[in-house]
Design an enzyme around this catalytic site. Structure first.
Site: not given
Ligand SMILES: [Zn+2]
Length: 429
Positions: A278, A324, A305, A232, A309, A60, A62-63
């Site tokens: 979140n 995040g 996760d 999550h 940012h 999990h 986010h790239f």
């Molecule tokens: Zn999520």
């Protein structure tokens, strides 16, 4: 090239193997575990007092590529992964454009191959644009390499669309990864609804908003036979719902994020928007339930996760700051400090939840330290004490509520296909 890792505590959770021994690597493969000859090895790594484990697997992350290179790219994200001991990751599809076509998926996978320090796998969206309206071409995306389908960051609210999605996933035997948040019930708020959100004048995010969808998706999995993976998990009742579903044989797995087992919603008072995530950080009781879920096996995997940012975005007023936090470079430290050292999670279980379990959930060729397999290896110093300094992160972003925290346990070397991609003790590492 031959590499010899000597005298480490070698752990392979897949076979419950744990022994102080040696590992001989030739080119990209593990040749031998045990009393190997090393006279001819070009490189010798002394792992005395260290853990030699399968390269960690994070299902999990986010790239942010394509679309948000100011936050992270596949290249910088994979460097952060390597620095955290991870050798394989699964990217989430909420990029811009979303990973909802074969073209975008192929772009992500090829960029990962070309510029990734680690093995980059990818999910694909359940619906176009992650808008919850029209199903993607799941069959073509699966063929093109999607390892799971998810609208992570959002929840598909329409039961009709969701039903078709679960049926297709069952047919393709691919897991649905579910971000659980009832958007009709959770409409505002930055932190967990409770004492601290009230203190801060925040409307709060109710635990029930997450639990409603966990319960719903469990029913969909039960009805359709699809494999469901809950992302999550953050609430005590969420853990209980998954426990009950597993007991009656539903094909459900679940992950916990390090921040959800390490800190409570009180962190909002200390870290402000850096603690805005979140699902939100929850209460002490929820944290205890997540830890219990991990130790008893209800929660199968630890996943970060990782959600980068920019500082500018996190400097916005609370309501406008994005959700995040970055997690790849603190995951091992938090797992050892909060779970393993206090005796809440056995060492073997902790390594399982960071390697073989997540690999098996997504069907990845990863998470094993065995002869003949790829030499994807993490070396962890379980006793290394260090302080989280976001400025030293390999990630492009610095958004973490753990800044200044003292941790015990750190990945010190990461190898992918026999190549060292991170080395704490080398200046280039
Ligand atoms: Zn999520």
């Amino acid at each position: 090239m031959k590499t010899f890792i000597k005298n480490g505590t070698v752990i392979n959770p897949d076979t419950a193997f744990i022994q102080t021994t040696n590992v001989l690597i030739e080119d990209e493969k593990i040749m031998r575990i045990g009393d190997a000859q090393h006279e001819e090895a070009e490189r010798v790594i002394d792992a005395t007092g260290l853990l030699v484990v399968p390269g960690l697997v994070d299902i999990h992350v986010h790239f942010r590529e394509p679309g948000f290179p100011q936050k992270e790219t596949i290249q910088t994200g994979s460097l952060a992964a390597a620095a955290g001991g991870f050798s394989a990751v699964v990217c989430m599809p909420n990029t811009k454009p979303a990973i909802d076509t074969v073209e975008t998926l192929t772009y992500v996978l090829q960029t990962g191959k070309r510029h990734g320090a680690v093995k980059v796998f990818s999910s694909a969206a359940m619906t176009y644009g992650i808008e919850g309206q029209i199903l993607t071409d799941m069959e073509s995306l699966r063929k093109a390499g999607a390892v799971t389908f998810t609208d992570d960051g959002r929840t598909v609210m329409d039961p009709g669309i969701l039903y078709d999605c679960f049926c297709k996933a069952a047919e393709l035997d691919v897991p649905i990864s579910s971000h659980c948040e009832d958007h009709r019930f959770v409409t505002s708020g930055s932190f967990n609804r409770g004492k601290f959100s009230s203190l801060l004048g925040d409307p709060g995010i109710p635990a029930l908003g997450e639990e409603l969808i966990i319960a719903r998706d469990i029913l969909f999995a039960e009805e359709t036979g699809a494999r469901l993976h809950i992302q999550h998990v953050s609430t005590a009742r969420g853990v209980q719902l998954i426990r009950e579903a597993k007991a009656r044989g539903v094909r459900v797995t679940a992950e916990a994020a390090p921040h959800h087992f390490s800190i409570t919603d009180e962190q909002a008072l200390l870290s402000g928007t850096m603690a805005k995530v979140n699902p939100p950080l929850r209460t002490e009781q929820d944290v205890e339930a997540v830890v219990q879920g991990l130790s008893e096996g209800t929660l199968d995997a630890i996943a970060t996760d990782h959600a980068p940012h920019t500082i500018a975005e996190k400097s916005h007023p609370l309501e406008r700051a994005p959700f995040g936090l970055v997690g790849l470079e603190t995951a091992v430290g938090l797992t050892f400090t909060k779970l393993v050292h206090p005796g809440k999670l056995q060492l073997m279980d902790a390594i399982s939840k960071l390697t073989i379990n997540p690999a098996n959930i997504m069907g990845l060729p990863a998470g094993r330290l065995e002869e003949g397999h790829a030499a994807d290896i993490a070396i962890i110093d379980p006793n290394k004490e260090w302080i989280v300094e976001p400025d030293t992160f390999h990630s492009k972003s610095r958004n973490t509520p753990f800044s200044g925290m003292k941790l015990k346990g750190k990945a010190v070397l990461t190898m992918v296909n026999g190549n060292i991609v991170y080395d704490e003790n080398s200046p280039s590492g």
